[in-house]
Design a protein around this motif. Structure first.
Motif, short mmCIF file in Angstrom:
data_model
loop_
_atom_site.label_atom_id
_atom_site.label_comp_id
_atom_site.label_asym_id
_atom_site.label_seq_id
_atom_site.Cartn_x
_atom_site.Cartn_y
_atom_site.Cartn_z
N ASN A 31 0.87 -1.17 0.00
CA ASN A 31 0.00 0.00 0.00
C ASN A 31 0.91 1.24 0.00
OD1 ASN A 31 -1.68 2.11 0.61
ND2 ASN A 31 -2.66 1.14 2.39
N PRO A 41 -0.39 -4.00 3.35
CA PRO A 41 -1.82 -3.93 3.03
C PRO A 41 -2.61 -4.50 4.21
CG PRO A 41 -0.69 -5.56 1.64
CD PRO A 41 0.35 -4.92 2.50
N VAL A 42 -3.83 -4.03 4.40
CA VAL A 42 -4.58 -4.39 5.61
C VAL A 42 -4.69 -5.90 5.83
CG1 VAL A 42 -5.95 -2.32 6.08
CG2 VAL A 42 -6.69 -3.89 4.29
N GLN A 49 3.53 0.45 2.91
CA GLN A 49 2.97 -0.03 4.18
C GLN A 49 2.32 -1.37 3.90
OE1 GLN A 49 0.52 3.55 5.13
NE2 GLN A 49 1.60 3.50 7.08
N THR A 57 -0.11 4.43 -0.54
CA THR A 57 -0.88 5.68 -0.49
C THR A 57 -0.19 6.78 0.32
OG1 THR A 57 -2.20 4.76 1.31
CG2 THR A 57 -3.19 4.68 -0.86
C1 LIG Z 1 -3.59 2.06 2.73
O1 LIG Z 1 -3.07 2.94 3.66
C2 LIG Z 1 -3.95 4.00 3.98
C3 LIG Z 1 -3.22 5.02 4.85
O2 LIG Z 1 -2.24 4.45 5.66
C4 LIG Z 1 -5.19 3.41 4.65
O3 LIG Z 1 -6.11 4.42 5.02
C5 LIG Z 1 -5.84 2.42 3.68
O4 LIG Z 1 -6.94 1.77 4.31
C6 LIG Z 1 -4.83 1.38 3.22
N1 LIG Z 1 -5.42 0.55 2.16
C7 LIG Z 1 -5.20 -0.75 2.03
C8 LIG Z 1 -5.88 -1.45 0.89
O5 LIG Z 1 -4.47 -1.38 2.77
#
Ligand SMILES: *[C@@H]1O[C@H](CO)[C@@H](O)[C@H](O)[C@H]1NC(C)=O
Ligand SMILES: *[C@@H]1O[C@H](CO)[C@@H](O)[C@H](O)[C@H]1NC(C)=O
Length: 257
Positions: free
Chosen positions: A161, A170-171, A168, A163
């Motif tokens: 991720n 990914p969730v 970072q 963004t």
């Molecule tokens: C990516 O990171 C952003 C900010 O840290 C977060 O708000 C978002 O949910 C994340 N998206 C995924 C798909 O992990």
């Protein structure tokens, strides 16, 4: 008459083959594979001396594909090179991080990767390395020193991720100790950068595998390794060419006599 000509042709080809075999092997090396820089994001066009390389990148200062700036960035967290965050699952242990710094120095600075450079269709680079035979000890100590650090992925080239401007997790990807995603040293070295490395069964100092770490006082051991692999690649190609030529000559002889 036809028979005489064909015999002459055959003798000529046999003579050519013998001359080819007798030449010093070095003549036949594909020199374009030696002492080159890949066409990627930060590499210089051609290798050359760099007096001011930073810390772990200094082994390449006599002949490098990286600039002093690149070598300094290679030591930083979320550097300007790739905005890559080593600490994506909490702080990476310094003993582990030094391997990633060395890997970055090696990738950016080494002029000995020619035999493993491949064209790629990527926005950020035209060439990559594939299956570099990394000496087994270099891979094992990398894995050993990273056992206690955490990560959330088994391939660090994709799936992050971005963004926030740096990678970072990914969730859906949970943080675990390295061995969860990289059960063996080979899993780490081969998979982390999409097969840039293919860990070798050869050992450091064998002259048959590439060292990420070396003492420049003894010269760069990877020069000889690149020459060996370049020789194997070109030797195979040239030797392969004689078989069809000879069989063509024999076929002519058989047809015309
Ligand atoms: C990516 O990171 C952003 C900010 O840290 C977060 O708000 C978002 O949910 C994340 N998206 C995924 C798909 O992990
Ligand atoms: C690697 O080397 C070890 C010990 O020298 C040997 O037992 C093993 O078969 C080798 N593996 C390969 C794939 O060559």
């Amino acid at each position: 008459m036809a028979q005489w000509m064909t015999t002459q042709l055959l003798l000529f080809l046999v003579w050519m083959a013998e001359v080819g075999e007798a030449q010093p092997r070095t003549i036949r090396i594909r020199t374009e594979l030696l002492n080159v820089c890949m066409d990627a994001k930060h590499h210089k066009e051609k290798p050359g001396p760099e007096d001011n390389l930073h810390e772990q990148c200094t082994p390449w200062k006599k002949n490098a594909c990286c600039t002093a700036d690149t070598s300094e960035e290679a030591h930083k967290d979320i550097s300007n090179l790739y905005r890559f965050n080593w600490d994506h699952c909490g702080k990476m242990a310094p003993a582990c991080k030094r391997h990633f710094i060395q890997d970055t120095c090696f990738y950016e600075c080494s002029p000995n990767l020619g035999p493993w450079i491949k064209q790629v269709d990527q926005s950020w680079r035209k060439e990559r390395i594939l299956n570099v035979p990394l000496c087994k000890e270099d891979c094992e100590s990398w894995w050993e020193d990273c056992r206690s650090s955490y990560t959330c992925k088994g391939n660090w080239h994709k799936g992050w991720n971005w963004t926030s401007g740096y990678n970072q997790c990914p969730v859906k990807a949970a943080c675990h100790p390295f061995p969860f995603y990289f059960p063996t040293p080979a899993d780490l070295c081969n998979e982390i950068w999409s097969h840039s490395y293919k860990v070798s069964n050869y050992s450091r100092g064998s002259g048959r595998c590439i060292q990420m770490w070396f003492d420049p006082a003894q010269g760069n051991p990877n020069e000889e390794v690149a020459r060996l692999y370049a020789e194997v690649q070109s030797g195979a190609g040239l030797r392969g060419a004689w078989a069809p030529l000879l069989s063509l000559a024999l076929m002519l002889l058989w047809l015309l006599c």
